[in-house]
Write an enzyme that holds these catalytic residues in place. Structure first.
Site, PDB file in Angstrom:
ATOM      1  N   GLU A 287       3.660  -5.213   7.615  1.00 49.54           N
ATOM      2  CA  GLU A 287       2.642  -4.187   8.314  1.00 49.54           C
ATOM      3  C   GLU A 287       2.815  -4.175   9.563  1.00 49.54           C
ATOM      4  OE1 GLU A 287       1.967  -6.121   5.520  1.00 49.54           O
ATOM      5  OE2 GLU A 287       0.766  -5.006   4.162  1.00 49.54           O
TER       6      GLU A 287
ATOM      7  N   ALA B 192       0.968  -1.379  -0.083  1.00 46.38           N
ATOM      8  CA  ALA B 192      -0.049   0.181  -0.018  1.00 46.38           C
ATOM      9  C   ALA B 192       0.770   1.179  -0.078  1.00 46.38           C
ATOM     10  CB  ALA B 192      -0.846   0.069   1.161  1.00 46.38           C
TER      11      ALA B 192
ATOM     12  N   GLU C 221       0.408  -9.570  -1.398  1.00 45.20           N
ATOM     13  CA  GLU C 221      -1.117 -10.192  -1.486  1.00 45.20           C
ATOM     14  C   GLU C 221      -1.445 -10.255  -2.998  1.00 45.20           C
ATOM     15  OE1 GLU C 221      -1.878  -6.992   1.407  1.00 45.20           O
ATOM     16  OE2 GLU C 221      -2.954  -8.608   2.548  1.00 45.20           O
TER      17      GLU C 221
ATOM     18  N   GLY D  96       0.812  -5.404   0.396  1.00 41.82           N
ATOM     19  CA  GLY D  96      -0.066  -5.559  -1.316  1.00 41.82           C
ATOM     20  C   GLY D  96       0.434  -6.197  -2.238  1.00 41.82           C
TER      21      GLY D  96
HETATM   22  N1  COA Z   1       4.662   3.171   0.091  1.00 49.93           N
HETATM   23  C1  COA Z   1       4.909   4.520  -0.530  1.00 49.93           C
HETATM   24  N2  COA Z   1       6.304   4.712  -0.824  1.00 49.93           N
HETATM   25  C2  COA Z   1       7.045   3.640  -0.531  1.00 49.93           C
HETATM   26  C3  COA Z   1       6.587   2.292  -0.022  1.00 49.93           C
HETATM   27  C4  COA Z   1       5.266   2.295   0.199  1.00 49.93           C
HETATM   28  N3  COA Z   1       4.986   1.089   0.481  1.00 49.93           N
HETATM   29  N4  COA Z   1       7.696   1.559  -0.078  1.00 49.93           N
HETATM   30  C5  COA Z   1       8.903   2.234  -0.531  1.00 49.93           C
HETATM   31  N5  COA Z   1       8.599   3.428  -0.804  1.00 49.93           N
HETATM   32  C6  COA Z   1       9.226   4.535  -1.314  1.00 49.93           C
HETATM   33  C7  COA Z   1      10.337   4.975  -0.117  1.00 49.93           C
HETATM   34  O1  COA Z   1       9.672   5.983   0.630  1.00 49.93           O
HETATM   35  C8  COA Z   1      11.325   5.538  -0.999  1.00 49.93           C
HETATM   36  O2  COA Z   1      10.920   6.958  -1.343  1.00 49.93           O
HETATM   37  P1  COA Z   1      11.871   8.192  -1.253  1.00 49.93           P
HETATM   38  O3  COA Z   1      13.014   7.997  -2.349  1.00 49.93           O
HETATM   39  O4  COA Z   1      11.097   9.517  -1.813  1.00 49.93           O
HETATM   40  O5  COA Z   1      12.626   8.196  -0.036  1.00 49.93           O
HETATM   41  C9  COA Z   1      11.343   4.702  -2.263  1.00 49.93           C
HETATM   42  O6  COA Z   1      10.129   4.082  -2.399  1.00 49.93           O
HETATM   43  C10 COA Z   1      12.431   3.830  -2.376  1.00 49.93           C
HETATM   44  O7  COA Z   1      12.144   3.039  -0.832  1.00 49.93           O
HETATM   45  P2  COA Z   1      13.624   2.718   0.114  1.00 49.93           P
HETATM   46  O8  COA Z   1      12.844   2.398   1.459  1.00 49.93           O
HETATM   47  O9  COA Z   1      14.594   3.882   0.016  1.00 49.93           O
HETATM   48  O10 COA Z   1      14.228   1.583  -0.654  1.00 49.93           O
HETATM   49  P3  COA Z   1      15.056   0.302   0.153  1.00 49.93           P
HETATM   50  O11 COA Z   1      15.641  -0.815  -0.828  1.00 49.93           O
HETATM   51  O12 COA Z   1      15.912   1.111   1.449  1.00 49.93           O
HETATM   52  O13 COA Z   1      14.019  -0.722   1.042  1.00 49.93           O
HETATM   53  C11 COA Z   1      11.865  -1.651   1.481  1.00 49.93           C
HETATM   54  C12 COA Z   1      12.843  -1.362   0.250  1.00 49.93           C
HETATM   55  C13 COA Z   1      10.613  -2.309   0.358  1.00 49.93           C
HETATM   56  C14 COA Z   1      12.362  -2.623   2.443  1.00 49.93           C
HETATM   57  C15 COA Z   1      11.211  -0.415   2.004  1.00 49.93           C
HETATM   58  O14 COA Z   1      10.986   0.670   1.124  1.00 49.93           O
HETATM   59  C16 COA Z   1      10.095  -0.555   2.884  1.00 49.93           C
HETATM   60  O15 COA Z   1       9.878  -1.195   4.023  1.00 49.93           O
HETATM   61  N6  COA Z   1       8.881  -0.128   2.277  1.00 49.93           N
HETATM   62  C17 COA Z   1       7.621  -0.530   2.947  1.00 49.93           C
HETATM   63  C18 COA Z   1       6.847  -1.771   3.036  1.00 49.93           C
HETATM   64  C19 COA Z   1       5.508  -1.933   3.683  1.00 49.93           C
HETATM   65  O16 COA Z   1       5.856  -1.692   4.745  1.00 49.93           O
HETATM   66  N7  COA Z   1       4.552  -2.416   2.738  1.00 49.93           N
HETATM   67  C20 COA Z   1       3.214  -2.520   3.351  1.00 49.93           C
HETATM   68  C21 COA Z   1       2.437  -0.990   3.312  1.00 49.93           C
HETATM   69  S1  COA Z   1       1.055  -1.226   4.286  1.00 49.93           S
END
Ligand code: COA
Length: 253
Positions: free
Chosen positions: A133, A66, A113, A110
């Site tokens: 999450e 999400a 999912e 998501g």
């Molecule tokens: N929603 C919105 N933006 C997201 C996102 C999400 N679910 N996941 C990643 N992004 C964005 C980050 O904020 C970042 O943006 P920025 O460059 O403007 O700061 C960009 O995507 C790259 O992500 P980053 O975290 O820098 O990459 P990473 O390789 O260090 O880490 C993840 C990757 C997937 C581990 C990490 O982004 C993460 O934990 N994301 C959230 C996943 C999550 O909780 N999903 C469930 C949501 S309910």
């Protein structure tokens, strides 16, 4: 063809649906959500299409879940957001044609999912799967009603209560993934499976999907839609989401 943030292409009898906002790791932004629904509906309605392949643009991510940047904490937003997201996540189950998720990187939240809602998962050896999450003070609304059936109750609880990612190989060992392939072979392998499915009698293929999926998409999804909003309105969820946005560890109560 492009539908909002989703690329759509038909190659022979296969529709290739590519989530295309790699700078946000193909998170489920409004543009990805609406494009995804339009693309799957287009594939469903096109008599030339027999199989659907879903993948993510870029080298890093299938879909990071999400769109956390868009969260708002009021009941109207939360209820409508959850209803819409759950409809998106359930769409691969709902179309009658077989869906293959070609997972090229992170399949988190998501994204995880969407992949488990698909009929088959082919994963790059670089893919990672998880429902993180809980780290935001939330739960994966679709996975909590599906995961136990797929991996057993204990592992479902472990994945959703810990939120730690697993590798493609671990996902294969759990039976979530059909095949782990070299990264540069991912689409070829997904299309090979699609071509095999396309060569089979289509009515039998659709009946098979319909019979295996016959219990899905009813009261369970309604339950998730009704229950999940309460979690979003908990203080710990606001803290978890704010911490993600501010790039700091959360301080849960
Ligand atoms: N929603 C919105 N933006 C997201 C996102 C999400 N679910 N996941 C990643 N992004 C964005 C980050 O904020 C970042 O943006 P920025 O460059 O403007 O700061 C960009 O995507 C790259 O992500 P980053 O975290 O820098 O990459 P990473 O390789 O260090 O880490 C993840 C990757 C997937 C581990 C990490 O982004 C993460 O934990 N994301 C959230 C996943 C999550 O909780 N999903 C469930 C949501 S309910």
């Amino acid at each position: 063809m492009r539908f909002d943030s989703v690329e759509y292409e038909v190659i022979d009898n296969t529709a290739l649906v590519t989530l295309d906002e790699p700078e946000k790791l193909n998170a489920l932004s409004p543009g990805i959500r609406s494009g995804f629904i339009t693309a799957l509906q287009q594939a469903e309605d096109d008599p030339n299409v027999r199989v659907i392949v879903i993948t993510g643009a870029g080298d890093k991510s299938f879909c990071a879940g999400a769109d956390i940047s868009g969260f708002e904490f009021n009941t109207t937003f939360v209820k409508s957001f959850i209803d819409k997201v759950l409809d998106v996540l359930a769409m691969p189950e709902q179309v009658t044609k077989p869906v293959i998720a070609a997972v090229n990187g992170y399949a988190f939240g998501g994204g995880f999912e969407i992949s488990i809602a698909s009929d088959f998962i082919i994963a790059s050896e670089k893919a990672k799967f998880g429902v993180p999450e809980i780290k935001l003070g939330l739960l994966p609304g679709f996975a909590i009603v599906r995961l136990a059936e797929l991996v057993g109750r204990q592992m479902a609880k472990y994945l959703s209560m810990l939120g730690e990612p697993i590798s493609a190989q671990e996902a294969k060992e759990l039976g979530l993934v059909l095949k782990v392939v070299p990264h540069d072979q991912l689409l070829k392998q997904a299309f090979d499976l699609a071509d095999k499915l396309s060569s089979k009698p289509q009515m039998a293929i659709r009946y098979a999907k319909s019979v295996y999926n016959r219990e899905l998409g009813g009261a369970d999804i309604t339950y998730a839609k009704d229950v999940m909003p309460f979690l979003f309105l908990d203080d710990d969820a606001q803290e978890g989401v704010n911490a993600f946005r501010e790039k700091r560890p959360p301080r849960f109560k």
